[in-house]
Write a protein that holds these residues in place. Structure first.
Motif, PDB file in Angstrom:
ATOM      1  N   UNK A 150      -5.764   9.654  -5.721  1.00  0.00           N
ATOM      2  CA  UNK A 150      -6.384  10.993  -5.681  1.00  0.00           C
ATOM      3  C   UNK A 150      -5.790  11.881  -4.580  1.00  0.00           C
ATOM      4  N   UNK A 151      -4.794  11.340  -3.858  1.00  0.00           N
ATOM      5  CA  UNK A 151      -4.087  12.136  -2.864  1.00  0.00           C
ATOM      6  C   UNK A 151      -4.755  12.232  -1.511  1.00  0.00           C
ATOM      7  N   UNK A 152      -5.857  11.489  -1.306  1.00  0.00           N
ATOM      8  CA  UNK A 152      -6.557  11.587  -0.019  1.00  0.00           C
ATOM      9  C   UNK A 152      -6.043  10.598   1.014  1.00  0.00           C
ATOM     10  N   UNK A 153      -5.211   9.630   0.584  1.00  0.00           N
ATOM     11  CA  UNK A 153      -4.628   8.640   1.486  1.00  0.00           C
ATOM     12  C   UNK A 153      -3.128   8.528   1.215  1.00  0.00           C
ATOM     13  N   UNK A 154      -2.366   8.276   2.271  1.00  0.00           N
ATOM     14  CA  UNK A 154      -0.918   8.074   2.088  1.00  0.00           C
ATOM     15  C   UNK A 154      -0.403   7.019   3.069  1.00  0.00           C
ATOM     16  N   UNK A 155      -0.855   5.767   2.894  1.00  0.00           N
ATOM     17  CA  UNK A 155      -0.382   4.692   3.776  1.00  0.00           C
ATOM     18  C   UNK A 155       1.112   4.443   3.560  1.00  0.00           C
ATOM     19  N   UNK A 156       1.753   3.915   4.590  1.00  0.00           N
ATOM     20  CA  UNK A 156       3.192   3.653   4.513  1.00  0.00           C
ATOM     21  C   UNK A 156       3.511   2.374   3.748  1.00  0.00           C
ATOM     22  N   UNK A 157       2.558   1.458   3.685  1.00  0.00           N
ATOM     23  CA  UNK A 157       2.790   0.153   3.080  1.00  0.00           C
ATOM     24  C   UNK A 157       1.934  -0.030   1.828  1.00  0.00           C
ATOM     25  N   UNK A 158       2.231  -1.050   1.006  1.00  0.00           N
ATOM     26  CA  UNK A 158       1.447  -1.302  -0.207  1.00  0.00           C
ATOM     27  C   UNK A 158      -0.031  -1.561   0.106  1.00  0.00           C
ATOM     28  N   UNK A 159      -0.885  -1.221  -0.835  1.00  0.00           N
ATOM     29  CA  UNK A 159      -2.334  -1.281  -0.621  1.00  0.00           C
ATOM     30  C   UNK A 159      -2.816  -2.674  -0.236  1.00  0.00           C
ATOM     31  N   UNK A 160      -2.264  -3.722  -0.872  1.00  0.00           N
ATOM     32  CA  UNK A 160      -2.754  -5.068  -0.565  1.00  0.00           C
ATOM     33  C   UNK A 160      -2.404  -5.480   0.859  1.00  0.00           C
ATOM     34  N   UNK A 161      -1.206  -5.088   1.318  1.00  0.00           N
ATOM     35  CA  UNK A 161      -0.802  -5.388   2.687  1.00  0.00           C
ATOM     36  C   UNK A 161      -1.645  -4.604   3.687  1.00  0.00           C
ATOM     37  N   UNK A 162      -1.911  -3.339   3.387  1.00  0.00           N
ATOM     38  CA  UNK A 162      -2.726  -2.496   4.261  1.00  0.00           C
ATOM     39  C   UNK A 162      -4.154  -3.036   4.336  1.00  0.00           C
ATOM     40  N   UNK A 198      -3.396   7.451   6.991  1.00  0.00           N
ATOM     41  CA  UNK A 198      -2.998   8.861   6.905  1.00  0.00           C
ATOM     42  C   UNK A 198      -3.890   9.658   5.948  1.00  0.00           C
ATOM     43  N   UNK A 199      -5.182   9.754   6.244  1.00  0.00           N
ATOM     44  CA  UNK A 199      -6.054  10.543   5.345  1.00  0.00           C
ATOM     45  C   UNK A 199      -5.647  12.017   5.357  1.00  0.00           C
ATOM     46  N   UNK A 200      -5.812  12.684   4.236  1.00  0.00           N
ATOM     47  CA  UNK A 200      -5.330  14.061   4.098  1.00  0.00           C
ATOM     48  C   UNK A 200      -6.336  15.090   4.564  1.00  0.00           C
TER      49      UNK A 200
END
Length: 201
Positions: A150-162, A198-200
């Motif tokens: 939905x564009x509200x998060x932009x982590x640098x790594x894959x979701x499972x790792x994060x 990195x929340x937007x």
């Protein structure tokens, strides 16, 4: 034939588990004897062995029940409508802060309280902890993915790792809160979480 006995049996088992979660969440697993749990629950000792073959079996059931409730609460938070993925994760971590009190968590911090202790005591309880924490991390990863979508998060790594990193971060913060007896570790974890996600907003 009446079904009342089955209902009564379920009530007794649930009462033993709820009482054990509350007391052991405060004192730990090894420090609490079965008599203390059963006296507080108002259940005779013979009834305990009808439901649980040993204290370890009780501990495993205790953890399974705890994680089932925890995951249901996570699901409720992450299914809230009208919120972005970032807002849902904010709500989850706020609930974490509220439940992992350094004063009296009323059994809501069972994994934090018992994790290191029972992992060295019982293989079956360690397996329950491993299954439960893996399910939490998986559900968190789904929530992170929803935030990316939905564009509200932009982590640098894959979701499972994060998700794994964040769970470990907040678990460590929960332990530190109990040591230092204030909530600064949660404030630090929240700032680190924002840097990772990195929340937007």
């Amino acid at each position: 034939m009446s079904t009342a006995p089955a209902t009564d049996n379920t009530d007794v088992r649930d009462r033993i588990l709820a009482t054990g979660q509350r007391i052991m969440g405060g004192k730990g697993f090894s420090a609490v004897g079965l008599n203390e749990v059963l006296t507080a629950a108002g259940v005779p000792k013979g009834s305990f062995y009808h439901y649980f073959g040993s204290k370890d079996a009780f501990g495993e059931a205790l953890l399974e029940d705890y994680f089932a409730t925890y995951l249901a609460d996570m699901d409720r938070i992450f299914r809230q409508t009208g919120q972005t993925g970032a807002q849902r994760l904010d709500a989850y971590f706020q609930a974490w802060r509220d439940n992992q009190s350094f004063e009296d968590c009323q059994g809501k911090c069972l994994a934090v309280k018992l994790g290191a202790e029972v992992a060295d005591l019982s293989g079956s309880m360690r397996a329950s902890l491993k299954r439960g924490t893996a399910a939490i991390i998986e559900q968190m990863a789904h929530a992170i993915t929803a935030g990316v979508d939905d564009g509200s998060l932009s982590p640098d790594d894959p979701a499972d790792s994060v998700a794994q990193s964040l769970y470990q971060l907040w678990l460590g913060a929960s332990l530190m809160v109990k040591i230092v007896r204030h909530t600064q570790p949660f404030d630090d974890a929240a700032r680190t979480t924002a840097r990772i996600l990195h929340p937007s907003r």
